[in-house]
Every structure is written in C-alpha cells, then in structure tokens.
Design a protein around this motif. Structure first.
Motif, PDB file in Angstrom:
ATOM      1  N   THR A 101      -4.305  -4.563   4.501  1.00 27.99           N
ATOM      2  CA  THR A 101      -4.047  -5.393   3.338  1.00 27.99           C
ATOM      3  C   THR A 101      -3.378  -6.676   3.810  1.00 27.99           C
ATOM      4  O   THR A 101      -2.414  -6.629   4.579  1.00 27.99           O
ATOM      5  CB  THR A 101      -3.128  -4.660   2.342  1.00 27.99           C
ATOM      6  N   ALA A 148       5.276  -6.730  -4.315  1.00 28.54           N
ATOM      7  CA  ALA A 148       6.105  -5.545  -4.096  1.00 28.54           C
ATOM      8  C   ALA A 148       6.527  -5.404  -2.636  1.00 28.54           C
ATOM      9  O   ALA A 148       5.789  -5.777  -1.721  1.00 28.54           O
ATOM     10  CB  ALA A 148       5.356  -4.289  -4.536  1.00 28.54           C
ATOM     11  N   SER A 189       4.260  -3.773   0.826  1.00 32.52           N
ATOM     12  CA  SER A 189       2.947  -3.583   0.218  1.00 32.52           C
ATOM     13  C   SER A 189       1.775  -4.138   1.021  1.00 32.52           C
ATOM     14  O   SER A 189       0.628  -3.885   0.679  1.00 32.52           O
ATOM     15  CB  SER A 189       2.929  -4.182  -1.188  1.00 32.52           C
ATOM     16  N   ARG A 234       4.728  -3.960   5.369  1.00 28.08           N
ATOM     17  CA  ARG A 234       4.887  -2.541   5.664  1.00 28.08           C
ATOM     18  C   ARG A 234       5.447  -2.386   7.071  1.00 28.08           C
ATOM     19  O   ARG A 234       5.378  -3.313   7.889  1.00 28.08           O
ATOM     20  CB  ARG A 234       3.531  -1.832   5.586  1.00 28.08           C
TER      21      ARG A 234
END
Length: 133
Positions: free
Chosen positions: A14, A62, A65, A90
């Motif tokens: 991501t 967030a 994330s 992360r």
C-alpha cells in the motif's frame, strides 16, 4: 522519485503519495504493482487533475496504514509533515522524501528518522528513511 519507486514498490503493498500534484507518482506506483495507492493534496485543482485521490493531507490517514510513503513536495512541507509521514507507515515501512535541492538535505534530514540513504540527481535530492522517529 520514480526511480526510487521502481526499487521500493513491491507487489501487494500500500502506497501513499502526499502532495500528489499531477498524480504521476501515484500512477507509477500502480503500474509497478502496488495493491493500493492513495493520493492526497491540499489543492483541490491538483486532485481534480490527478483524477484520483482526496483533498487533504497525511494527517487524515490512519496510523500504520501504508507500507510506503512518497512525498515529492517542498522541504518546508516535509519538515512540517514529518511526524505524520512517519506515523502512517507500517512496521518496516519506508518514506521517500524528495522535492528539494542538495543544499536543503540537512534541514530535511534533521526532521526525519536517520536516513537509510540520500540519493542525488543533478542538484536534487531524495531521502530514503525508515518508518520510525
């Protein structure tokens, strides 16, 4: 920044493109195999031009994330946003910070976790930083 994306984007990760502008880095991340790519910019016109993303900044994302953050923005913006750029990563994540000249490296570097690497191309620089301050 695109050259660094070629190295750091892995299939399934991501990515967040902060200050997406035209959206070119977000598009490159998708083409390189990122599973999810989010793009943000505080300029509504930029988000419209990019054709994807949201109006806002990294502070709307967030904690922990994303796997990779790319921020090709002004050195002042990187310094100001540094805590949030790192916060959203992360464990094991990477920040690619660029958009500044060689003379501005130390100012940007001081706001980020210890750099893994500082890359130079012409008079421009890119800092590769891990995801913790």
């Amino acid at each position: 920044a695109i050259e660094a994306l070629e190295e750091f984007v892995k299939p399934g990760i991501t990515v967040l493109d902060v200050g997406t502008g035209s959206g070119i880095l977000a598009k490159a991340a998708r083409l390189l195999g990122a599973a999810r790519v989010y793009a943000c910019d505080t300029d509504p016109v930029a988000v419209e031009i990019a054709g994807d993303g949201f109006i806002g900044s990294v502070n709307a994302v967030a904690t922990a994330s994303v796997d990779l953050v790319v921020a090709n923005i002004s050195p002042e913006a990187i310094v100001q946003l540094a805590p949030d750029l790192v916060r959203v990563l992360r464990k094991g994540g990477v920040l690619l910070a660029s958009g500044f000249e060689l003379a501005e490296v130390e100012k940007v570097r001081a706001a980020l976790p210890p750099a893994r690497d500082v890359r130079k191309k012409g008079n421009w620089a890119l800092i590769v930083a891990p995801g913790s301050l």
